[in-house]
Scaffold this active site. Structure first.
Site, PDB file in Angstrom:
ATOM      1  CB  SER A  56      97.890   7.771 -12.754  1.00  0.00           C
ATOM      2  OG  SER A  56      96.681   8.350 -12.375  1.00  0.00           O
ATOM      3  CG  ASP A  62      92.871   5.401 -17.138  1.00  0.00           C
ATOM      4  OD1 ASP A  62      92.897   6.513 -17.886  1.00  0.00           O
ATOM      5  OD2 ASP A  62      93.746   5.339 -16.112  1.00  0.00           O
ATOM      6  CG  HIS A  74      95.374   9.242 -17.242  1.00  0.00           C
ATOM      7  ND1 HIS A  74      94.975   7.897 -16.473  1.00  0.00           N
ATOM      8  CD2 HIS A  74      96.177   9.936 -16.524  1.00  0.00           C
ATOM      9  CE1 HIS A  74      95.449   7.913 -15.386  1.00  0.00           C
ATOM     10  NE2 HIS A  74      96.381   8.946 -15.299  1.00  0.00           N
TER      11      HIS A  74
END
Length: 656
Positions: free
Chosen positions: A393, A137, A175
């Site tokens: 996600s 990520d 994120h």
């Protein structure tokens, strides 16, 4: 849904716009490599080899006046910079499997844990301890909410965005930190005396392997992801890595059998890692009147991996009111028509860890969680620890964490068994459809609960743990492939004969419920999400478009002669000479038939018209009680019924 009679012409426009209309004459070169080579003197490419990378591959590249950027030992692939003039030689090299551009990738708990029955697993003593989860990520920050005391949950970090001495594996985008919190947060910041909710990760005892591939804007590349996957495979024994989470993706540009991202995740799967991938957030895409179908992103289009769609927990602890998130991408997959997603998990308005000063925080300050959300008498201030994000996600991270918990309890389970376990034990009770109105513009999005929207159902950790002890099935858990007959409007599902679904008694029926689709009956009868009405007659025209508009193999001919030039056909109506046929109308002598009309004696039938007693039916018209139906006419209650890689989150407040 208006104007669906224009779908075929829109499909033609799609192929023209993407340059995919004509078959690529360069068998080993992707279309974007050919385009790049015609526009520049040198190109940076990913080469997948049929041999191990090393001195011989170095020599081949050097002979072409190229240079080695990096190689991925466990994947038999490498990143190279070569002259455009060398592409023809690579195309002709028998040791080359496929050549593609180094494409960009990007992204686009309290209620969450309750919704998947995580508490039952925690109560049994399982929290992911001893299991490593690799997070590919935007990085992870050292945080007291990830680990306790001197022990951090983060046991290894590496930055693939700035390799070398200047690498920084921390999360500047925001994120990766959020995804990691969903997996392994210990809930420290929300465990105060006055706290009313604790935002605990689904596997708070798991170890995290931080493999940063996305930059400060949430963008990365194929080669970075390949390098991270290669590293995870190499380190799997040292750090007890059993799970690989990829909450990222990009558009599908070729078959999964050639796509480097897909081949990399398959290598990880075969190395013993449970690979969990976000489905994508394009479920509202209606660019070509496809209503979000055919929008699964790579590498979620690979049949090996667990591809996760998003469901809304509706800000309640009960699962009963939960609904699909309209932005969750739908299958079938582009090119190969793999049936995806595999499963759903909560992915809307998910509270998890905030990365201070991150890009997402600056862009969406309203997503900062008020302290009053989880602490009484706390005033009106915003938390400096928790942030809200939405998307597949987040749903993928939930399934990765659930995998860690189950693997702690039953460490001998294989990736295929974990996938089958989750799919078979998933909740399969859904409404026929639901809708949501976008408050920004008043647009209404209708979602149908078919197999290309909800997969095998809604993750249930309590049910999975209960069933895990008796999971002894062998074989692969490859997702099935869908095929469409434009003449009859029928959709059939084809399973790997060596799969768990084929080898285990009632394996497929257990995974997708006892009723979604009979072998020769159109999935959309009664619901017809691509038709103008809910009548069966409207289904074929609407359904045909998705196969045409999203496939490299099926040409969207205005005449509609059943994909005459497709992979499955050979220039004759209905693919009579195709892989599935043998020179007779409707493939009567095909692999699936046995010399009778409609394959009545085929593998899928049992001597009666339309396969009423087939493997996929149960003695009723149109397979109403079939594996793919829902015990009602037309399977109305079916429970299974542009090249940037980026993080797959929707950084907005989400659906209400």
């Amino acid at each position: 849904m208006k104007g669906l009679h224009h779908l075929r012409s829109l499909a033609l426009m799609l192929f023209a716009a993407t340059g995919l209309w004509a078959a690529n004459p360069h068998g080993r070169l992707s279309a974007d490599v050919v385009r790049a080579g015609s526009a520049a003197d040198t190109v940076q490419v990913i080469v997948q080899w049929k041999m191990a990378t090393g001195p011989l591959t170095h020599q081949k590249i050097a002979a072409l006046q190229g240079s080695v950027v990096s190689e991925f030992k466990t994947l038999n692939a490498g990143l190279y910079r070569v002259p455009s003039s060398a592409l023809a030689a690579l195309d002709q090299d028998p040791q080359v499997s496929f050549v593609s551009i180094d494409r960009q990738v990007s992204h686009k708990l309290a209620y969450t844990a309750a919704a998947i029955n995580a508490a039952a697993v925690w109560k049994a003593g399982y929290n992911g301890s001893g299991v490593g989860v690799a997070i590919i990520d935007s990085g992870i920050n050292v945080d007291p909410n990830l680990g306790s005391g001197p022990r951090s949950s983060i046991v290894y970090s590496r930055d693939f965005t700035h390799p070398g001495a200047h690498g920084d594996p921390s999360d500047h985008y925001g994120h990766g930190q959020h995804v990691s919190g969903i997996v392994a947060s210990n809930g420290l910041a929300s465990s105060c005396v006055s706290c009313t909710k604790t935002f605990l990760g689904i596997a708070p005892g798991a170890s995290l392997i931080n493999l940063k591939v996305l930059d400060d804007n949430g963008v990365g590349s194929d080669s970075r992801v390949l390098a991270a996957i290669d590293t995870a495979i190499l380190l799997k024994d040292r750090y007890k890595i059993r799970v690989l989470n990829l909450s990222l993706g990009r558009p599908v540009l070729e078959s999964y059998t050639r796509d480097p991202l897909c081949q990399a995740v398959e290598a990880a799967w075969k190395a013993g890692l449970v690979v969990v991938v976000a489905a994508g957030n394009e479920g509202r895409d209606n660019s070509f009147s496809e209503n979000g179908y055919g929008t699964i992103t790579a590498p979620g289009n690979d049949p090996y991996v667990i591809t996760v769609g998003a469901i809304k927990a509706e800000n309640t602890f009960t699962r009963a009111d939960d609904l699909i998130a309209s932005y969750s991408s739908k299958g079938p997959t582009t090119v190969d028509h793999v049936v995806k997603p595999d499963i759903l998990a909560p992915g809307n308005q998910v509270v998890s860890l905030l990365a201070p000063n991150s890009t997402l925080l600056q862009e969406f300050p309203a997503n900062q969680v008020p302290v009053s959300t989880y602490a009484a008498n706390s005033g009106t201030g915003n938390s400096r620890v928790y942030f809200l994000l939405n998307g597949t996600s987040m749903a993928a991270a939930v399934v990765s964490a659930a995998s860690a918990d189950i693997l702690q309890a039953y460490p001998s389970l294989t990736p295929d068994q974990i996938k089958a376990l989750f799919m078979q034990s998933a909740s399969k009770t859904f409404p026929t459809s639901s809708s949501v109105t976008d408050p920004s513009d008043g647009s209404v999005y209708v979602s149908y609960y078919d197999l290309f929207t909800v997969g095998a159902g809604y993750l249930d950790m309590q049910a999975a743990l209960k069933a895990a002890g008796s999971m002894h099935a062998t074989g692969s858990s490859l997702s099935p492939f869908a095929s469409y007959d434009s003449r009859s409007g029928a959709v059939a599902l084809n399973f790997d004969p060596n799969s768990i679904w084929s080898n285990q008694p009632n394996g497929a029926a257990t995974a997708w419920g006892s009723s979604v689709l009979s072998g020769n009956v159109a999935l959309w009868n009664g619901v017809a999400p691509w038709g103008d009405t809910s009548t069966a007659s409207a289904s074929p025209a609407g359904a045909a478009a998705i196969w045409d508009s999203t496939s490299l193999w099926i040409l969207a001919l205005e005449s509609g002669n059943a994909a005459q030039m497709s992979m499955w056909g050979a220039g004759t109506t209905n693919g009579q000479m195709s892989m599935w046929g043998a020179g007779t109308t409707r493939g009567q002598m095909s692999m699936w038939g046995a010399g009778t009309a409609s394959g009545q004696m085929s593998m899928w039938g049992a001597g009666t018209p339309a396969g009423l007693m087939s493997m996929w039916g149960a003695g009723t018209t149109n397979g109403q009680m079939s594996m793919w139906g829902a015990a009602t006419d037309s399977a109305q209650l079916v429970p299974w019924a542009a090249t940037a890689i980026s993080a797959e989150s929707i950084s907005i407040l989400g659906e209400q």
